[in-house]
Design a protein around this motif. Structure first.
Motif, PDB file in Angstrom:
ATOM      1  N   HIS A  93       2.121   6.875  -6.756  1.00 38.54           N
ATOM      2  CA  HIS A  93       1.159   7.906  -7.159  1.00 38.54           C
ATOM      3  C   HIS A  93       1.714   9.306  -6.884  1.00 38.54           C
ATOM      4  O   HIS A  93       1.552  10.205  -7.708  1.00 38.54           O
ATOM      5  N   ARG A  94       2.382   9.481  -5.758  1.00 38.03           N
ATOM      6  CA  ARG A  94       2.970  10.784  -5.436  1.00 38.03           C
ATOM      7  C   ARG A  94       4.056  11.158  -6.444  1.00 38.03           C
ATOM      8  O   ARG A  94       4.142  12.299  -6.883  1.00 38.03           O
ATOM      9  N   THR A 128       2.436   1.746  -3.386  1.00 33.06           N
ATOM     10  CA  THR A 128       1.441   2.263  -4.322  1.00 33.06           C
ATOM     11  C   THR A 128       1.239   3.762  -4.118  1.00 33.06           C
ATOM     12  O   THR A 128       1.214   4.535  -5.080  1.00 33.06           O
ATOM     13  N   GLU A 129       1.112   4.181  -2.854  1.00 32.60           N
ATOM     14  CA  GLU A 129       0.938   5.605  -2.558  1.00 32.60           C
ATOM     15  C   GLU A 129       2.156   6.406  -3.018  1.00 32.60           C
ATOM     16  O   GLU A 129       2.007   7.500  -3.585  1.00 32.60           O
ATOM     17  N   MET A 130       3.352   5.880  -2.789  1.00 38.45           N
ATOM     18  CA  MET A 130       4.575   6.578  -3.204  1.00 38.45           C
ATOM     19  C   MET A 130       4.634   6.686  -4.727  1.00 38.45           C
ATOM     20  O   MET A 130       5.015   7.728  -5.264  1.00 38.45           O
ATOM     21  N   SER A 189       8.350   6.032 -10.317  1.00 40.34           N
ATOM     22  CA  SER A 189       6.949   5.640 -10.139  1.00 40.34           C
ATOM     23  C   SER A 189       6.680   4.305 -10.830  1.00 40.34           C
ATOM     24  O   SER A 189       6.055   3.409 -10.257  1.00 40.34           O
ATOM     25  N   GLN A 204       0.828  -1.200   0.000  1.00 39.81           N
ATOM     26  CA  GLN A 204       0.000   0.000   0.000  1.00 39.81           C
ATOM     27  C   GLN A 204       0.867   1.257   0.000  1.00 39.81           C
ATOM     28  O   GLN A 204       0.616   2.196  -0.746  1.00 39.81           O
ATOM     29  N   ARG A 205       1.910   1.260   0.827  1.00 44.23           N
ATOM     30  CA  ARG A 205       2.804   2.416   0.884  1.00 44.23           C
ATOM     31  C   ARG A 205       3.533   2.615  -0.443  1.00 44.23           C
ATOM     32  O   ARG A 205       3.720   3.739  -0.905  1.00 44.23           O
TER      33      ARG A 205
END
Length: 182
Positions: free
Chosen positions: A76-77, A72-74, A132, A69-70
């Protein structure tokens, strides 16, 4: 030789085991070695078990899901950073300077960044997008699909050439060699 195992040790091992303590935690609490606690646990009928494989597997799966999850969030950022940098390439850009003999602040706005600044923005966007994609690769590689479409097109053209001319198509190197001859 070590100190003999007492009934007090046995009761303490049983009580702490029932409370869910690990073998090492019990050993520390009762002041005995981990191997002594294992020996006491094995003497019970049925033997006490300190097998935590299921707990460890569950904890590992939870940790992996959290990291996924982390990641994936990174990703996206980083993708957002790339988009912001690309957006800046065609927007008005403020240039400033601090200094001179009067040590003053000067500022001017240009309709677009300079080519050098656009290259920097492009490099930043490219690096962010690259990271990414490494963190979260696309499900399918569009480039691979494009290459397979081109490959299928070339194979179809070669089959068509054979059907119309009765022989294999000329090699691209042969065409270049013929073009180079005087």
């Amino acid at each position: 030789m070590g100190r003999p195992i007492t009934d007090t040790d046995r009761r303490a091992v049983r009580r702490h085991h029932a409370a869910g303590l690990s073998r090492n935690a019990i050993a520390k609490k009762i002041g005995r070695s981990a191997s002594t606690v294992s020996k006491i646990a094995s003497e019970f009928e049925p033997p006490l078990s300190f097998d935590r494989a299921a707990e460890v597997a569950t904890a590992t799966a939870v940790r992996k899901a959290d990291l996924d999850q982390r990641r994936t969030e990174m990703a996206h950022r980083l993708h957002d950073v790339a988009e912001r940098e690309l957006g800046k390439m065609t927007e008005p850009h403020v240039y400033w300077d601090w200094g001179g003999k009067d040590h003053d602040y000067d500022e001017r706005t240009q309709p677009e960044p300079t080519p050098a600044d656009r290259r920097t923005m492009m490099a930043t966007a490219g690096a962010a997008l690259d990271r990414s994609l490494k963190l979260l690769p696309p499900k399918t590689d569009p480039g691979e699909q494009g290459r397979s479409v081109v490959g299928e097109l070339m194979a179809g053209l070669a089959r068509d050439y054979v059907a119309r001319h009765g022989g294999p198509p000329p090699d691209a190197d042969d065409d270049q060699a013929a073009a180079d001859e005087p």
